[in-house]
Design an enzyme around this catalytic site. Structure first.
Site, short mmCIF file in Angstrom:
data_model
loop_
_atom_site.label_atom_id
_atom_site.label_comp_id
_atom_site.label_asym_id
_atom_site.label_seq_id
_atom_site.Cartn_x
_atom_site.Cartn_y
_atom_site.Cartn_z
N GLY A 29 40.12 30.61 43.75
CA GLY A 29 39.99 32.02 43.42
C GLY A 29 41.02 32.90 44.08
O GLY A 29 42.05 32.41 44.57
N LEU A 86 42.88 34.97 42.42
CA LEU A 86 43.95 34.50 41.54
C LEU A 86 45.14 35.45 41.53
O LEU A 86 44.98 36.67 41.57
CB LEU A 86 43.39 34.35 40.12
N HIS A 137 48.58 31.25 39.77
CA HIS A 137 47.44 30.58 39.11
C HIS A 137 47.52 30.76 37.60
O HIS A 137 47.24 29.84 36.83
CB HIS A 137 46.12 31.18 39.61
N LYS A 197 53.77 24.73 45.10
CA LYS A 197 53.75 25.31 46.45
C LYS A 197 53.00 24.38 47.41
O LYS A 197 53.39 24.22 48.55
CB LYS A 197 53.09 26.69 46.45
N ASP A 198 51.93 23.76 46.91
CA ASP A 198 51.18 22.79 47.71
C ASP A 198 51.72 21.40 47.39
O ASP A 198 51.05 20.57 46.77
CB ASP A 198 49.69 22.91 47.40
N SER A 238 50.70 33.43 47.14
CA SER A 238 49.63 32.68 47.79
C SER A 238 48.47 33.63 48.02
O SER A 238 48.68 34.82 48.32
CB SER A 238 50.12 32.15 49.14
N ARG A 288 46.73 33.66 50.49
CA ARG A 288 46.73 34.04 51.92
C ARG A 288 47.75 35.13 52.23
O ARG A 288 47.74 35.67 53.34
CB ARG A 288 46.96 32.80 52.79
#
Ligand code: PAF
Length: 282
Positions: A31, A33, A37, A151-152, A187, A189
């Site tokens: 979530g 988003l 995403h 990114k991940d 991100s 974060r």
């Protein structure tokens, strides 16, 4: 787009699509988003007639003292965003739905090796939580294709390994990182950054770009490249976790014949832990 919290309702919908010979894509998310995403959702639509987006802040991938409690939960905003996208179903399971025997008693899926370095070293157990929840989502949805963000980078490699090792009939697609105008990787974060930190944050991408240029110029002293990028990151206000030049294939140390590198970095800036990476053909 339908929002569902009940797994039986989801499974009825999936069965209906399957009986109409429609392919199903899954985009697992936690979530909050952003455009990154949404790019996964739109890429999903290119590979399947039906797209299921999941929003689940997965407790098992957060370590002690990490941001599970404060992780931004923005379901209303996410729902509005997804309504304008190609998503057909938004699945928002509860912890009880995802872990019916409780988090402590959950059957776990662990990918050894690949999960132990880089982010796995900084966040012990993190990837075990990721593979455990992604395996559950795969079992529930039984998608033809699943999409994850570049990114991940380590996460998508770990999931590819899990799928290959367990012979799961799912195609994993990795979608390029979406960036802000100044290069910062999008991100969830990033929301933790204050104004000054937000200004400093693109330094992570800049450090990786610096290494990219040097690799392309023929530099092969990886440790020296990593050291000087780590110093630049610290100079920009980061508390660096790692900067690493690795083989893009398996995150191993690049051998003499390696020509496809991934340059990865992670560090803390205030309350935010930021990660980024670049694929480099050199
Ligand atoms: O990348 C994420 O948001 C999460 O790790 C994932 C894949 C949704 C699993 O919880």
């Amino acid at each position: 787009m339908k929002t569902m919290t009940d797994k039986l309702e989801l499974q009825e919908q999936l069965a209906e699509w399957r009986s109409a010979d429609e392919h199903i894509a899954i985009v697992p998310t936690m979530g909050n988003l952003h455009a990154g995403h949404i790019s996964l959702v739109e890429a999903a639509r290119e590979h399947a007639e039906r797209v299921v987006v999941t929003v689940f802040v997965n407790p098992t991938q957060f370590g002690e003292g990490e941001d599970f409690d404060s992780y931004p939960r923005t379901l209303e905003k996410d729902t509005r965003r997804l309504r304008k996208s190609s998503a057909d179903v938004l699945f928002v399971p509860s912890v009880e739905t995802m872990y019916p025997f409780g988090v402590e008693n959950a059957t776990r899926v662990v990918v050894p090796g690949l999960t132990e370095n880089l982010c796995g070293a900084s966040r012990p157990g993190h990837f075990d939580g990721v593979t455990t929840v992604v395996a559950r989502l795969f079992a529930l949805v039984q998608p033809d294709v699943a999409l994850f963000g570049q990114k991940d980078y380590q996460q998508q490699l770990v999931i590819r390994r899990m799928v290959e090792d367990l012979n799961l009939p799912i195609t994993i697609l990795t979608v390029p990182t979406v960036r802000e105008a100044d290069g910062l990787a999008m991100s969830s974060r990033n929301a933790y950054l204050d104004d000054a930190e937000r200004q400093a944050a693109p330094a992570l991408h800049e450090c990786l770009r610096g290494i990219e240029a040097q690799l392309q110029g023929g530099a092969r002293d990886f440790r020296a490249l990593e050291r000087s990028a780590t110093e630049s990151l610290a100079g920009a206000g980061f508390d660096p976790e790692y900067v690493a030049v690795r083989s893009a294939e398996d995150l191993g140390e690049p051998g003499d014949n390696c020509s496809r590198f991934v340059v990865l970095g992670a560090g803390r800036l205030g309350q935010a832990r930021l990660i980024d990476n670049l694929l480099v053909d050199a």
